[in-house]
Scaffold this motif. Structure first.
Motif, PDB file in Angstrom:
ATOM      1  N   GLY A   1      40.609 -13.242 -10.526  1.00  0.00           N
ATOM      2  CA  GLY A   1      40.026 -14.090  -9.527  1.00  0.00           C
ATOM      3  C   GLY A   1      38.633 -13.756  -8.990  1.00  0.00           C
ATOM      4  O   GLY A   1      38.282 -14.264  -7.799  1.00  0.00           O
ATOM      5  N   LEU A   2      38.016 -12.847  -9.608  1.00  0.00           N
ATOM      6  CA  LEU A   2      36.441 -13.069  -9.446  1.00  0.00           C
ATOM      7  C   LEU A   2      35.829 -14.239  -9.386  1.00  0.00           C
ATOM      8  O   LEU A   2      34.664 -14.342  -8.463  1.00  0.00           O
ATOM      9  CB  LEU A   2      35.769 -12.040 -10.377  1.00  0.00           C
ATOM     10  CG  LEU A   2      34.261 -11.807 -10.200  1.00  0.00           C
ATOM     11  CD1 LEU A   2      34.051 -10.943  -8.861  1.00  0.00           C
ATOM     12  CD2 LEU A   2      33.607 -10.867 -11.368  1.00  0.00           C
ATOM     13  N   GLY A   3      36.316 -15.212 -10.028  1.00  0.00           N
ATOM     14  CA  GLY A   3      35.537 -16.527  -9.773  1.00  0.00           C
ATOM     15  C   GLY A   3      35.621 -17.175  -8.420  1.00  0.00           C
ATOM     16  O   GLY A   3      34.496 -17.804  -8.122  1.00  0.00           O
ATOM     17  N   ALA A   4      36.775 -16.958  -7.841  1.00  0.00           N
ATOM     18  CA  ALA A   4      36.819 -17.313  -6.460  1.00  0.00           C
ATOM     19  C   ALA A   4      35.892 -16.626  -5.628  1.00  0.00           C
ATOM     20  O   ALA A   4      35.327 -17.382  -4.617  1.00  0.00           O
ATOM     21  CB  ALA A   4      38.217 -17.196  -6.060  1.00  0.00           C
ATOM     22  N   VAL A   5      35.614 -15.209  -5.866  1.00  0.00           N
ATOM     23  CA  VAL A   5      34.614 -14.599  -5.003  1.00  0.00           C
ATOM     24  C   VAL A   5      33.265 -15.126  -5.314  1.00  0.00           C
ATOM     25  O   VAL A   5      32.461 -15.101  -4.222  1.00  0.00           O
ATOM     26  CB  VAL A   5      34.812 -13.117  -5.408  1.00  0.00           C
ATOM     27  CG1 VAL A   5      33.482 -12.226  -4.787  1.00  0.00           C
ATOM     28  CG2 VAL A   5      36.200 -12.248  -5.142  1.00  0.00           C
ATOM     29  N   LEU A   6      32.933 -15.298  -6.510  1.00  0.00           N
ATOM     30  CA  LEU A   6      31.569 -15.919  -6.820  1.00  0.00           C
ATOM     31  C   LEU A   6      31.372 -17.333  -6.368  1.00  0.00           C
ATOM     32  O   LEU A   6      30.410 -17.478  -5.753  1.00  0.00           O
ATOM     33  CB  LEU A   6      31.401 -16.030  -8.381  1.00  0.00           C
ATOM     34  CG  LEU A   6      31.110 -14.350  -9.062  1.00  0.00           C
ATOM     35  CD1 LEU A   6      31.121 -14.930 -10.628  1.00  0.00           C
ATOM     36  CD2 LEU A   6      30.019 -13.757  -8.732  1.00  0.00           C
ATOM     37  N   ASN A   7      32.280 -17.984  -6.192  1.00  0.00           N
ATOM     38  CA  ASN A   7      32.418 -19.530  -5.690  1.00  0.00           C
ATOM     39  C   ASN A   7      31.794 -19.176  -4.153  1.00  0.00           C
ATOM     40  O   ASN A   7      31.234 -20.096  -3.354  1.00  0.00           O
ATOM     41  CB  ASN A   7      33.459 -20.171  -5.945  1.00  0.00           C
ATOM     42  CG  ASN A   7      33.391 -21.005  -7.237  1.00  0.00           C
ATOM     43  OD1 ASN A   7      32.242 -21.270  -7.661  1.00  0.00           O
ATOM     44  ND2 ASN A   7      34.679 -21.332  -7.531  1.00  0.00           N
ATOM     45  N   ALA A   8      32.473 -18.235  -3.638  1.00  0.00           N
ATOM     46  CA  ALA A   8      32.447 -17.860  -2.052  1.00  0.00           C
ATOM     47  C   ALA A   8      30.875 -17.453  -1.689  1.00  0.00           C
ATOM     48  O   ALA A   8      30.808 -17.596  -0.477  1.00  0.00           O
ATOM     49  CB  ALA A   8      33.404 -17.084  -1.526  1.00  0.00           C
ATOM     50  N   HIS A   9      30.383 -16.881  -2.799  1.00  0.00           N
ATOM     51  CA  HIS A   9      28.855 -16.176  -2.769  1.00  0.00           C
ATOM     52  C   HIS A   9      27.960 -16.890  -3.486  1.00  0.00           C
ATOM     53  O   HIS A   9      27.337 -16.101  -4.439  1.00  0.00           O
ATOM     54  CB  HIS A   9      29.055 -14.895  -2.761  1.00  0.00           C
ATOM     55  CG  HIS A   9      29.872 -14.095  -1.550  1.00  0.00           C
ATOM     56  ND1 HIS A   9      31.306 -13.909  -1.832  1.00  0.00           N
ATOM     57  CD2 HIS A   9      29.731 -13.719  -0.304  1.00  0.00           C
ATOM     58  CE1 HIS A   9      31.922 -13.303  -0.933  1.00  0.00           C
ATOM     59  NE2 HIS A   9      30.954 -13.070   0.194  1.00  0.00           N
TER      60      HIS A   9
ATOM     61  N   ALA B   1      24.772 -17.312  -3.184  1.00  0.00           N
ATOM     62  CA  ALA B   1      23.509 -16.699  -3.368  1.00  0.00           C
ATOM     63  C   ALA B   1      23.533 -15.608  -4.304  1.00  0.00           C
ATOM     64  O   ALA B   1      22.476 -15.297  -4.905  1.00  0.00           O
ATOM     65  CB  ALA B   1      23.285 -16.056  -1.942  1.00  0.00           C
ATOM     66  N   LEU B   2      24.729 -15.007  -4.615  1.00  0.00           N
ATOM     67  CA  LEU B   2      24.921 -14.110  -5.677  1.00  0.00           C
ATOM     68  C   LEU B   2      24.530 -14.685  -7.097  1.00  0.00           C
ATOM     69  O   LEU B   2      23.668 -14.067  -7.837  1.00  0.00           O
ATOM     70  CB  LEU B   2      26.259 -13.371  -5.733  1.00  0.00           C
ATOM     71  CG  LEU B   2      26.451 -12.060  -6.578  1.00  0.00           C
ATOM     72  CD1 LEU B   2      25.418 -11.150  -6.468  1.00  0.00           C
ATOM     73  CD2 LEU B   2      27.949 -11.753  -6.433  1.00  0.00           C
TER      74      LEU B   2
ATOM     75  N   VAL C   1      14.811 -24.048 -13.414  1.00  0.00           N
ATOM     76  CA  VAL C   1      14.824 -25.326 -12.940  1.00  0.00           C
ATOM     77  C   VAL C   1      16.215 -25.603 -12.257  1.00  0.00           C
ATOM     78  O   VAL C   1      16.372 -26.455 -11.282  1.00  0.00           O
ATOM     79  CB  VAL C   1      14.851 -26.400 -14.023  1.00  0.00           C
ATOM     80  CG1 VAL C   1      15.361 -27.831 -13.670  1.00  0.00           C
ATOM     81  CG2 VAL C   1      13.468 -26.252 -14.771  1.00  0.00           C
ATOM     82  N   GLN C   2      17.401 -24.966 -12.660  1.00  0.00           N
ATOM     83  CA  GLN C   2      18.559 -25.084 -12.005  1.00  0.00           C
ATOM     84  C   GLN C   2      18.743 -24.410 -10.484  1.00  0.00           C
ATOM     85  O   GLN C   2      19.557 -24.533  -9.589  1.00  0.00           O
ATOM     86  CB  GLN C   2      19.873 -24.505 -12.937  1.00  0.00           C
ATOM     87  CG  GLN C   2      19.872 -25.568 -14.179  1.00  0.00           C
ATOM     88  CD  GLN C   2      20.950 -25.006 -14.976  1.00  0.00           C
ATOM     89  OE1 GLN C   2      21.324 -23.683 -15.052  1.00  0.00           O
ATOM     90  NE2 GLN C   2      21.244 -25.953 -15.854  1.00  0.00           N
ATOM     91  N   ALA C   3      17.805 -23.242 -10.392  1.00  0.00           N
ATOM     92  CA  ALA C   3      17.830 -22.413  -9.236  1.00  0.00           C
ATOM     93  C   ALA C   3      17.733 -23.258  -7.977  1.00  0.00           C
ATOM     94  O   ALA C   3      17.200 -24.224  -7.978  1.00  0.00           O
ATOM     95  CB  ALA C   3      16.896 -21.160  -9.329  1.00  0.00           C
TER      96      ALA C   3
END
Length: 199
Positions: free
Chosen positions: A57-65, A67-68, A197-199
């Motif tokens: 479930g780390l993917g959900a955490v990254l999607n929620a943040h 900025a990280l 470029v993607q940032a």
């Protein structure tokens, strides 16, 4: 269970085989025959940890943040561009390249570079954690999917690192190393610029 494991193996193989910073580094270490087994194990175990994190479930955490991910993207771009400069220098100045080829790198420095190429690469979070983690959720046995994905990673890195010795005769000439380092410099630079470029 077996079908999930096979699906995980295929999904991971498709993502991992594309040439990237980590693969280029493993190939170079394999050609130098220097710290190959520790590098291969570091890459494979890192993938296992990241795949497990994605399934957990780390993917959900990254999607929620987001900025990280942006911070990782900038750090990764800086590292990749720095590595590109070093590889380009080896390619352009044969004397420094030959000295570098003869000078062994410590295990600690090699593993730190390997870890940086792995964990400072935002694509590892987007592909391995988010994408594989999401796909795993669609399978009846997500952990079997993860084992299959980790198996593909282990197979690929061992094949790349240990199989590089077969290319050694081709790269016996200094000019061939210049081409390899030039290619690595281009790959790293393109990846670094793409992240900016993607940032």
């Amino acid at each position: 269970m077996l079908s999930s494991a096979i699906a995980g193996f295929i999904a991971s193989a498709v993502l991992i085989i594309a040439i990237g910073a980590q693969n280029a580094f493993v190939l170079r270490q394999g050609l130098r025959r220097e710290h190959v087994l520790p590098v291969v194990l570091t890459c494979a175990l890192s993938d296992l940890a990241l795949i497990s994190a994605g399934i957990a479930g780390l993917g959900a955490v990254l999607n929620a943040h987001p900025a990280l991910i942006t911070a990782i993207r900038w750090a990764g771009a800086a590292f990749l561009l720095g590595y590109a400069v070093l590889a380009a220098r080896r390619a352009v100045r044969p004397s420094s390249m030959e000295a570098a080829a003869r000078t062994p790198t410590t295990l600690r420095a090699t593993l730190l570079t390997c870890l940086a190429l792995t964990y400072l690469n935002p694509h590892v979070y987007l592909d391995t954690v988010l994408l594989l983690g999401s796909v795993a959720q669609q399978h009846p046995d997500r952990w079997a999917f993860g084992l299959g994905a980790a198996g593909a990673s282990l197979t690929w890195f061992f094949s790349l690192g240990l199989g590089a010795r077969w290319l050694a005769p081709v790269l016996a000439r200094p000019a061939a190393w210049r081409v390899l380092d030039g290619s690595i410099a281009v790959v790293m630079a393109v990846l670094g610029v793409t992240l900016i470029v993607q940032a």
